[in-house]
Design a protein around this motif. Structure first.
Motif, PDB file in Angstrom:
ATOM      1  N   ARG A 332      -0.027  -2.328  -7.019  1.00  0.00           N
ATOM      2  CA  ARG A 332      -1.349  -2.097  -6.329  1.00  0.00           C
ATOM      3  C   ARG A 332      -2.492  -3.240  -6.300  1.00  0.00           C
ATOM      4  O   ARG A 332      -3.094  -3.151  -7.646  1.00  0.00           O
ATOM      5  CB  ARG A 332      -1.823  -0.821  -6.053  1.00  0.00           C
ATOM      6  N   GLN A 335      -8.012  -1.691  -3.858  1.00  0.00           N
ATOM      7  CA  GLN A 335      -8.265  -0.402  -3.145  1.00  0.00           C
ATOM      8  C   GLN A 335      -9.777  -0.371  -2.765  1.00  0.00           C
ATOM      9  O   GLN A 335     -10.784  -0.666  -3.447  1.00  0.00           O
ATOM     10  CB  GLN A 335      -8.144   0.824  -4.060  1.00  0.00           C
ATOM     11  N   VAL A 363      -0.963  -3.773  -1.240  1.00  0.00           N
ATOM     12  CA  VAL A 363       0.257  -4.200  -2.364  1.00  0.00           C
ATOM     13  C   VAL A 363       0.155  -5.532  -2.450  1.00  0.00           C
ATOM     14  O   VAL A 363      -0.185  -6.664  -1.587  1.00  0.00           O
ATOM     15  CB  VAL A 363       1.731  -3.711  -1.853  1.00  0.00           C
ATOM     16  N   GLN A 389       7.244  -1.953   0.922  1.00  0.00           N
ATOM     17  CA  GLN A 389       5.915  -1.307   0.544  1.00  0.00           C
ATOM     18  C   GLN A 389       5.097  -2.521   1.470  1.00  0.00           C
ATOM     19  O   GLN A 389       5.172  -3.757   1.060  1.00  0.00           O
ATOM     20  CB  GLN A 389       5.706  -1.060  -0.766  1.00  0.00           C
ATOM     21  N   GLY A 391       0.971  -1.519   2.458  1.00  0.00           N
ATOM     22  CA  GLY A 391      -0.203  -0.934   2.249  1.00  0.00           C
ATOM     23  C   GLY A 391      -0.175   0.405   2.992  1.00  0.00           C
ATOM     24  O   GLY A 391       0.561   0.658   3.734  1.00  0.00           O
ATOM     25  N   GLY A 392      -1.253   1.294   2.506  1.00  0.00           N
ATOM     26  CA  GLY A 392      -1.428   2.656   3.094  1.00  0.00           C
ATOM     27  C   GLY A 392      -2.813   3.170   2.569  1.00  0.00           C
ATOM     28  O   GLY A 392      -3.702   2.644   1.961  1.00  0.00           O
ATOM     29  N   LEU A 421       2.562   4.024   0.419  1.00  0.00           N
ATOM     30  CA  LEU A 421       2.486   2.594   0.784  1.00  0.00           C
ATOM     31  C   LEU A 421       3.313   1.902   1.413  1.00  0.00           C
ATOM     32  O   LEU A 421       3.772   0.567   1.602  1.00  0.00           O
ATOM     33  CB  LEU A 421       2.144   1.465  -0.310  1.00  0.00           C
TER      34      LEU A 421
END
Length: 440
Positions: A332, A335, A363, A389, A391-392, A421
């Motif tokens: 990651r 954020q 990510v 993966q 993003g989320g 993600l």
């Protein structure tokens, strides 16, 4: 050392009791202990979440309910009040936990839907922290040393643990990506100093001995009582500046703003590359070992509207976070979170609160490219990763009901966007409840 401290504290209380026996003073309550510098605290949090919709089909996932809980026990002793040791205090926290989060059931192994999950080793008692603190120069300088939790000291805000999801509670979840940053309930040998520069400005820095290969392993840290230095592999060197403007007058709106940076010298596994420079997702090679990593953060909470006459915390507070990791060593890379916490909105219930928070995680692009190439060639990814993966995010809302002093119940709603993600996994809606009981 701390066991001896508690024994000495008890001995001191017996002596105090004996000295005042003629006047009939008897220390029979926690309040009287506090009067003599001994603060005992016990608290228990239970978090239950149920999936509302079915998980992604054909992935071995199953709809269900998860329940997680943790109890902590601690003692804070002010040795100046108890024994005349000027500016000295000691602190110890123990914990025991249970359960498994609901988020595992729909494929998210990165951001637990219940923040109290993990780390206590499935033992009756786990040592969280134990350290000595010294206040100097009229309390403007504070130094601490012992077994300390990095993420309890830096990039932390107590307001965030009104929320249940690990994306918010305690620290931004991205902060725990780096194993050099011990997260509750883990700790390292460390020392930390804080300086009150002015009434509104505080600077702090620390040295935390890292154990990145052992910090979350049962053979080393299951109970928290293994103090040897055999697995120390570097140091984390954080600095943080905190500004807390409060203005003037009774209508002033309090706020807290933090900016921080940490560099560590430990070795880290590359999240996308082998030691020979090949893709970690296309070969069976071991990850490339990289020395050193960094993280940076900006955090803010600002009351923008006060409910007069309902207590010092009654009002609407806006919360914001931006956290960045080195993308060469962490999955990651960033954020971002934004939300609010409103307490005392109902005059007859001044301790109740409503909270809403939203978080988005990015990510590392190198990981994204490596995973997409692996899927194109092999059609699959290792471990718990089912889709590439990218993003989320997580959105959470709760209503916290104050039952009586130290007891609250909070119905909670969470929505996962790209669980784990992984855009290939179905978004999930969760309904749950968080209960909290504390005795201080």
């Amino acid at each position: 050392m701390f066991g001896l401290g508690l024994v000495a504290g008890y001995t001191g209380l017996v002596q105090i009791k004996a000295a005042h026996a003629d006047s009939g003073t008897v220390l029979t309550s926690l309040a009287s202990l506090r009067d003599h510098g001994v603060m005992l605290h016990v608290q228990h949090t239970n978090e239950m979440q149920a999936m509302i919709n079915a998980p992604t089909p054909d992935q071995g996932l199953k709809k269900g309910v998860g329940n997680v809980g943790i109890a902590t026990y601690g003692a804070d002793i002010d040795w100046e009040r108890l024994a005349g040791a000027r500016g000295i205090s000691t602190h110890i926290v123990l914990a025991s936990g249970y359960g498994s989060p609901t988020s595992h059931k729909f494929g998210d192994y990165l951001t637990p839907s219940q923040a109290t999950y993990g780390g206590v080793g499935n033992v009756v008692i786990h040592l969280v922290s134990a350290y000595v603190e010294k206040s100097m120069l009229y309390d403007r300088v504070n130094a601490a040393a012992g077994r300390m939790t990095f993420l309890s000291d830096f990039s932390a805000n107590p307001l965030y643990c009104n929320f249940m999801n690990a994306s918010f509670c305690g620290n931004p979840r991205t902060a725990a990506d780096n194993k050099a940053h011990a997260a509750f309930p883990m700790s390292n040998w460390a020392t930390r100093a804080r300086v009150q520069i002015s009434d509104v400005l505080i600077a702090q820095a620390g040295v935390y001995l890292t154990e990145t290969e052992a910090i979350y392993t049962h053979h080393q840290t299951r109970t928290g009582f293994k103090f040897n230095g055999a697995t120390i592999d570097g140091v984390a060197l954080p600095v943080e500046l905190a500004w807390s403007p409060h203005g003037g007058g009774k209508r002033a709106l309090p706020g807290r703003y933090k900016i921080g940076f940490v560099y560590d010298t430990a070795r880290h596994d590359s999240p996308f590359q082998t030691g020979s420079g090949q893709s970690l997702y296309l070969t069976d090679g071991t990850p490339r070992r990289l020395k050193g990593s960094w993280s940076a953060w900006v955090m803010a909470d600002q009351m923008v509207w006060r409910f007069q006459g309902r207590g010092p915390d009654a009002g609407l507070t806006v919360l914001g976070v931006a956290y960045w990791n080195s993308s060469r060593t962490q999955l990651r890379k960033a954020q971002y979170s934004l939300g609010f916490l409103m307490r005392g909105m109902v005059k007859s219930r001044p301790a109740d609160a409503i909270g809403v928070n939203a978080s988005w995680v990015q990510v590392s692009r190198s990981v994204v490219h490596a995973q997409r190439e692996a899927v194109r060639r092999n059609g699959k990814l290792p471990r718990h990763v089912r889709f590439p993966q990218d993003g989320g995010g997580v959105i959470e809302a709760f209503y916290q009901m104050h039952v009586w002093r130290g007891v609250s119940i909070a119905p909670d709603l969470q929505y996962y966007i790209n669980p784990g993600l992984q855009p290939g996994l179905r978004n999930q809606l969760l309904l749950g409840v968080k209960t909290h009981v504390e005795f201080i």
